[in-house]
Every structure is written in C-alpha cells, then in structure tokens.
Design an enzyme around this catalytic site. Structure first.
Site, short mmCIF file in Angstrom:
data_model
loop_
_atom_site.label_atom_id
_atom_site.label_comp_id
_atom_site.label_asym_id
_atom_site.label_seq_id
_atom_site.Cartn_x
_atom_site.Cartn_y
_atom_site.Cartn_z
N ASP A 147 0.90 -1.03 0.03
CA ASP A 147 0.13 -0.32 0.64
C ASP A 147 0.75 0.96 -0.65
OD1 ASP A 147 0.73 -0.71 2.27
OD2 ASP A 147 -0.59 0.49 3.68
N GLU A 148 0.50 2.24 -0.68
CA GLU A 148 0.99 4.15 -0.24
C GLU A 148 1.73 3.50 -0.84
OE1 GLU A 148 -1.77 5.81 3.20
OE2 GLU A 148 -0.60 4.41 4.04
N VAL A 149 2.96 3.16 -2.28
CA VAL A 149 3.65 3.28 -2.61
C VAL A 149 4.27 4.88 -3.05
CG1 VAL A 149 5.57 1.84 -3.81
CG2 VAL A 149 4.06 0.75 -2.63
#
Ligand SMILES: *[C@@H]1O[C@H](CO)[C@@H](O)[C@H](O)[C@H]1NC(C)=O
Ligand SMILES: *[C@@H]1O[C@H](CO)[C@@H](O)[C@H](O)[C@H]1NC(C)=O
Ligand SMILES: *[C@@H]1O[C@H](CO)[C@@H](O)[C@H](O)[C@H]1NC(C)=O
Ligand SMILES: *[C@@H]1O[C@H](CO)[C@@H](O)[C@H](O)[C@H]1NC(C)=O
Ligand SMILES: *[C@@H]1O[C@H](CO)[C@@H](O)[C@H](O)[C@H]1NC(C)=O
Ligand SMILES: *[C@@H]1O[C@H](CO)[C@@H](O)[C@H](O)[C@H]1NC(C)=O
Ligand SMILES: *[C@@H]1O[C@H](CO)[C@@H](O)[C@H](O)[C@H]1NC(C)=O
Ligand SMILES: *[C@@H]1O[C@H](CO)[C@@H](O)[C@H](O)[C@H]1NC(C)=O
Ligand SMILES: *[C@@H]1O[C@H](CO)[C@@H](O)[C@H](O)[C@H]1NC(C)=O
Length: 538
Positions: A331-333
C-alpha cells in the site's frame, strides 16, 4: 456433595428434552433476542425458563473415540472457562446443601468428531450446545466437528451463566438450552500494529484472550513499518537496529510463543511484512536498502540485496508463522525516490521500466518469494487497483480505501477481506459502535459467486495513537460490534443497531469483569463514562 458421578443418565436426558415445553426460535428474531445476552448471537437458539446450578467440581468428560485431546487444547479451554466463571466470586460450597441435587450441573460432556487439531484456514468452527433440564445427573453437552468449534461452545456456555448473590453459586439461566451455531465468515480479523508503538507480549496475549470472547479468529500482526522494526530476523540481525530501544523487541522465539498461544485458542496469526513502502526502519541497520540517505523509501528496487533481505525475512518467518497466508502490504507506495535517485533511475532505464511498472515488478517478486515458502498472499488493495490483471489469482485483496474495490475484485475472481477505513478503522475515534455494527461486508455484492469470494473482514487498530495504556479500550467494545457482523448469520443481525444496545452493553460489562478495559458504549471511541451509573447503562 456431588458425590455420585455416572454416565447412566445420558440417554434419558436426550429423551427428556423432547418432552419439555421449549420456546423454539429457529432464526433468532429481534424481539426474542431481547431476552438473550449472548454476543455474538448464534445461528439458532431455543431456550426455556428454568435454572440449574453449576456444581462446585464441574468436570469435563469427553468421548475420546475420535478426538483424544493429546495436546490439551480442550482441557485448557475448559480450565479457562472455570477461571472465567469463578472470576473473583467466592462460591460458598455449603449453600449446595439447600439445592435439590438433581438441579446441579456436574459437568460438560464434549464430543468432537475429528481427531486432528490443526488450525487450518476455514476449519469447521460449528458447534451444538445443549443444557437439558431433566438430567440425573445434569450435564451440559457440546458436539463439534473440531476442537475449535468446542472452544466456541465453551465461550457461549460461559455467557449463559450468572453468579447469584443470594444463592452464592453460579446459575445457568433460561434452561433448557439448545444452540446450533457456526460463523458466517471464515475470516474475522483484528489488526494490531507493533511498529508505531511497541506492544508488550503480555498485552498481545490479553488481546488474543479478548478476541476469543467475541469469536474473532485472525490476529493480523502488522509487525514492522517505517517507524520501527521490533521483530528479530536471524538471517539479517541488523534489521533489529531499527527498534525504538533495545528492549522494545520480539525474539523469534517470542513470536513463536504468540503463535502457539493464539493457535491453542483457535486464532490464526497473520504476519504482515509491508513492502516496498512502509519500510524505512529496515535501513537503520542496512542503509543500502534505502534509495539514498536523503530519500529513504520505498525500498531500493534496483538492488539485489533488497530481495535477498526479503527472502531471508520470509524464510525466517515461515518457520514460525504457520497460517496459510502472509500479508505483503503493497500500500501507499510513492515511487518518487526511485525516479529521483540516479542509480535507480539508471536501472529503470536499463530495464525499460517506468516507476509504476517497477512497483508492480517489486510486488510480484515479493509474491513469488512468499509462494516459494508455501504462503498464499494477501495484499492491500492498491496492488489490485494498479495492476490487478498481473496479480496471481490466488492473491487475496485487502480492501481499506476506495468504495467499489470489493465489487471489482470479486468480479475479477479475487478473494477479499473488508476493512473499509470509514467504518472499520478503530483508530478513527469518531467512528461509533453503531457504524461498526452496520458495516456490511457484502454491501452491493449481489451475485452469490462474488459473495462467496468475500472471506470476511477485519477491524484495524493502527498504532499511531495507542500503546499498552489504551489499546484495550480503543478496540473494545467497537470490535465486538464488527465481530457480530462477521459471525452472526445475516438474518439474525439487527437491521437497526438500537436493538442490540442492551446486549452489547452487557457484553462490554462482561469484558470489564474479565479484566478487559472495554470502553463505555456512550461517547466516542475510547471515551470515559460520562456520569455515575450502572455499567449496563454506559
Ligand atoms: C428434586 O427435583 C426432582 C426433579 O425436578 C424432583 O423429582 C424431586 O422430587 C426433587 N427432590 C426434592 C427433595 O425436592
Ligand atoms: C438468585 O436466587 C434466588 C433464590 O433462588 C432467586 O430468587 C433470585 O431470583 C436469583 N437472582 C437472580 C438475579 O437470578
Ligand atoms: C546495529 O546494532 C549493532 C548491535 O547493537 C551495532 O553493533 C551496530 O553498530 C549497529 N549498526 C548500525 C548500522 O546501526
Ligand atoms: C543529503 O542532504 C544533505 C543536506 O540537505 C546534503 O548535504 C547531501 O548532499 C545530500 N546527500 C545526497 C546523497 O543527496
Ligand atoms: C543481481 O541479480 C541479477 C539476476 O540474478 C544478476 O544478473 C546481477 O548480476 C546481480 N547484480 C549484482 C550487482 O549482484
Ligand atoms: C512523494 O514523495 C515526495 C518526496 O519524497 C513528495 O514530495 C511527494 O509529495 C509525495 N507524493 C505523494 C503523492 O504523496
Ligand atoms: C508505465 O508504462 C505503462 C505501459 O507499459 C503505461 O501504461 C503507464 O501509463 C506508464 N506509467 C507511467 C507513470 O508512466
Ligand atoms: C453501494 O451502492 C450505493 C449506490 O450505488 C453507493 O452509494 C454506495 O457507496 C455503495 N457502497 C459500497 C460499500 O460499495
Ligand atoms: C432505530 O431505532 C430507533 C429506536 O427505535 C429509532 O429512533 C431510529 O430512528 C431507528 N433508526 C433507523 C435508521 O431506522
């Protein structure tokens, strides 16, 4: 007092139950549920209006033909039941002299149909619990396919018992009982986060204990993140340099103890190693995992060492974390460090990858490694949203962010776990228990084939603002509201959460009685009680 034990009465009991006038409820309608205090509500319940008394030397008897309990999982569960029932009350044995001995329950007879005790994903958790009125001697009866179903039955049994301050013994009310029960979803999770704040092992065990009271069955352990790396990785010992302090750490043996402790209570531990973002702490001991000293995440996609470390972590944890799944985050890369760091942008160019393709490459590499250690993979939804068509079909998509993802992912044939942040993030203190209760994992999913792909859901206790001082009251009672949504059959769920307020308040007080710091229902999040008054009214 309870001198004469014997098995002779059993046949008669089962005949007896047919003769008794029982109030039968197939599916527990809301009106009738008002008389029930069990949380979460079982699939089908019938009960009466009589009472029995728990004997002072309650015994566990089993039909050992199939299940031998060599591991002691059932026996330990029974001892925990006794501990919970006796609580801090003093049972005054001499009062039994005034009770008709045929009204005293002398034991619980448990029949388990399968011999194994492996805690597989999707293990049969169903049970039947009956407490007939006319026994001689009286017994409670549990039938289950597996020992884990029997543990749920013991929990349910504990919730129909009351200490009576006049008789000073524990009574079973609303006898005779016949309860059939099984979970609606096979995955009923709670996330804890030991990176944002360290949680002492004793507190993690307390959380596991409390999960069993609500019949949750997966502890998703978000072990490491950007802020700290508390878990020992023997293959790469300097990962431990990324801890807050030399004592805020878990040895691998301690992790194994947590897995063992949970397993004996029917709870899977899902380990999460979140890559390639959320991993800055890895570079404290191994700075070459960072793109550069000034640009520290995501992990350096261009470096072989990055994947060697991931492989080492997966190799080490696979020896201890035996659940079918590992969670690989994803997530949230934010890939801007990859394009702004010269050696990585050169590598991207050489490989002919742009940054989003590099993100995909990273996630698929990590998946491939985890598969080689026998794991099935869970990823946060961004992986599906960005390159769903490239993911292995076995990937489980963990929804948290965007509406509609579960519909899309199940339509594409992926299994899903629901943790939509607006309803099931416990760190959002503004989210009320009513919102937790009302959150339906199958919302807008109408095709049975797609519904079947929703494994269940999970409430998330992110650790930015909780530690050992306040985690229990932030989890409970709101997690219990979600637990009923995940356990109880759809038809038995209240359409309006007002209907369950009293029963949930009762469960909250039960948690307090068992030493769990569950917060009042009134007020937001983990608010304190507003004014003097009964626990049951808070
Ligand atoms: C005890 O209860 C049983 C069953 O309810 C009844 O048959 C019996 O008469 C009772 N004995 C006494 C001494 O009250
Ligand atoms: C406790 O037991 C007494 C005597 O049997 C009974 O009258 C009373 O209703 C019981 N109390 C509760 C709360 O059930
Ligand atoms: C990591 O920790 C070890 C042991 O405490 C220490 O010797 C070493 O210097 C640390 N390395 C880094 C890069 O911080
Ligand atoms: C990192 O930032 C510092 C201070 O802003 C700067 O002096 C240094 O050159 C930077 N290092 C790299 C490798 O970019
Ligand atoms: C990294 O691994 C690749 C493929 O295994 C190999 O071709 C390459 O030489 C390695 N690079 C380094 C710097 O070891
Ligand atoms: C990504 O990170 C860079 C620098 O690290 C930052 O400037 C940028 O705002 C971030 N982008 C997003 C979408 O957060
Ligand atoms: C990366 O390349 C793919 C084609 O392979 C393209 O669809 C995508 O838009 C590109 N992404 C970026 C951020 O340039
Ligand atoms: C369900 O569908 C309704 C109507 O299209 C929409 O407003 C709502 O956001 C959807 N909810 C979810 C969880 O997908
Ligand atoms: C739920 O029930 C309460 C009390 O009966 C009522 O005030 C409320 O309007 C109901 N809520 C909904 C959404 O129907």
């Amino acid at each position: 007092m309870l001198a004469m034990m014997g098995r002779i009465g059993i046949q008669k009991i089962f005949l007896g139950i047919l003769l008794i006038d029982v109030l039968v409820i197939r599916s527990v309608a809301a009106d009738n549920a008002k008389d029930l205090k069990i949380w979460p509500l079982p699939v089908s319940v019938s009960y009466g209006h009589d009472r029995l008394y728990l004997g002072n030397d309650l015994e566990l008897t089993t039909d050992g033909r199939m299940y031998s309990d060599a591991s002691g999982i059932l026996k330990d569960g029974f001892f925990r039941l006794l501990h919970i029932l006796n609580g801090d009350h003093v049972i005054e044995a001499n009062t039994f002299h005034f009770i008709n001995s045929s009204l005293v329950i002398e034991g619980i007879h448990v029949v388990i149909a399968s011999s194994g005790n492996e805690l597989q994903h999707g293990v049969d958790e169903s049970y039947k619990l009956s407490v007939p009125m006319q026994g001689n001697p009286s017994f409670a009866y549990i039938e289950a396919k597996t020992v884990y179903g029997a543990l749920h039955a013991l929990e349910t049994f504990s919730q129909i018992c009351y200490f009576n301050f006049s008789t000073r013994v524990i009574e079973v009310h609303q006898v005779p009982w016949t309860i059939f029960d099984k979970p609606r979803f096979s995955y009923r999770g709670l996330l804890i986060d030991t990176s944002r704040h360290f949680l002492p092992i004793r507190m993690i065990k307390k959380v596991i204990d409390s999960m069993t009271y609500a019949k949750l069955n997966v502890l998703h352990w978000h072990i490491v993140d950007t802020e700290s790396f508390p878990l020992e990785i023997p293959s790469y010992p300097k990962l431990w340099n990324g801890t807050y302090s030399s004592s805020e750490r878990y040895t691998m043996a301690e992790a194994a103890e947590i897995v063992r402790y949970a397993q004996r209570r029917g709870i899977h531990i899902l380990a999460e190693i979140d890559v390639p973002g959320h991993a800055k702490s890895w570079g404290v001991g191994y700075p070459s995992l960072w793109p550069s000293i000034n640009c520290t995440q995501p992990l350096d996609v261009s470096s072989n060492f990055t994947f060697e470390v991931i492989d080492g972590i997966l190799s080490d944890i696979s020896k201890v974390f035996k659940y079918k799944f590992v969670h690989l985050g994803g997530d949230e890369v934010n890939t801007s460090c990859w394009t702004s760091t010269p050696h990585i942008s050169n590598w991207l160019e050489k490989k002919g990858l742009n940054e989003s393709e590099a993100y995909q490459y990273f996630v698929l590499e990590a998946q491939r490694m985890a598969s080689s250690y026998g794991y099935d993979i869970i990823n946060w939804e961004e992986t599906f949203v960005n390159f769903g068509s490239k993911l292995s079909r076995k990937t489980v998509i963990h929804h948290w962010l965007r509406g509609g993802v579960v519909q899309q992912a199940t339509a594409a044939g992926f299994q899903c776990i629901v943790s939509n942040q607006e309803s099931w993030y416990l760190d959002n203190l503004g989210t009320t228990w009513q919102e937790f209760y009302a959150n339906e994992p199958l919302m807008n999913i109408t095709k049975p084939k797609q519904q079947a792909l929703v494994m269940g859901g999970e409430v998330c206790m992110w650790g930015e603002r909780v530690d050992g001082s306040d985690i229990e009251q932030t989890i409970w009672p709101r997690a219990a509201a979600a637990a009923e949504r995940l356990w109880t059959s759809y038809d038995n769920l209240a359409k309006n959460s007002t209907e369950v307020t009293e029963r949930l308040a009762h469960f909250r007080c039960l948690l307090n009685q068992r030493g769990v710091a569950a917060a009042p229902l009134t007020g937001r999040g983990r608010a304190a009680p507003v004014e003097p008054g009964s626990c049951y009214k808070q």
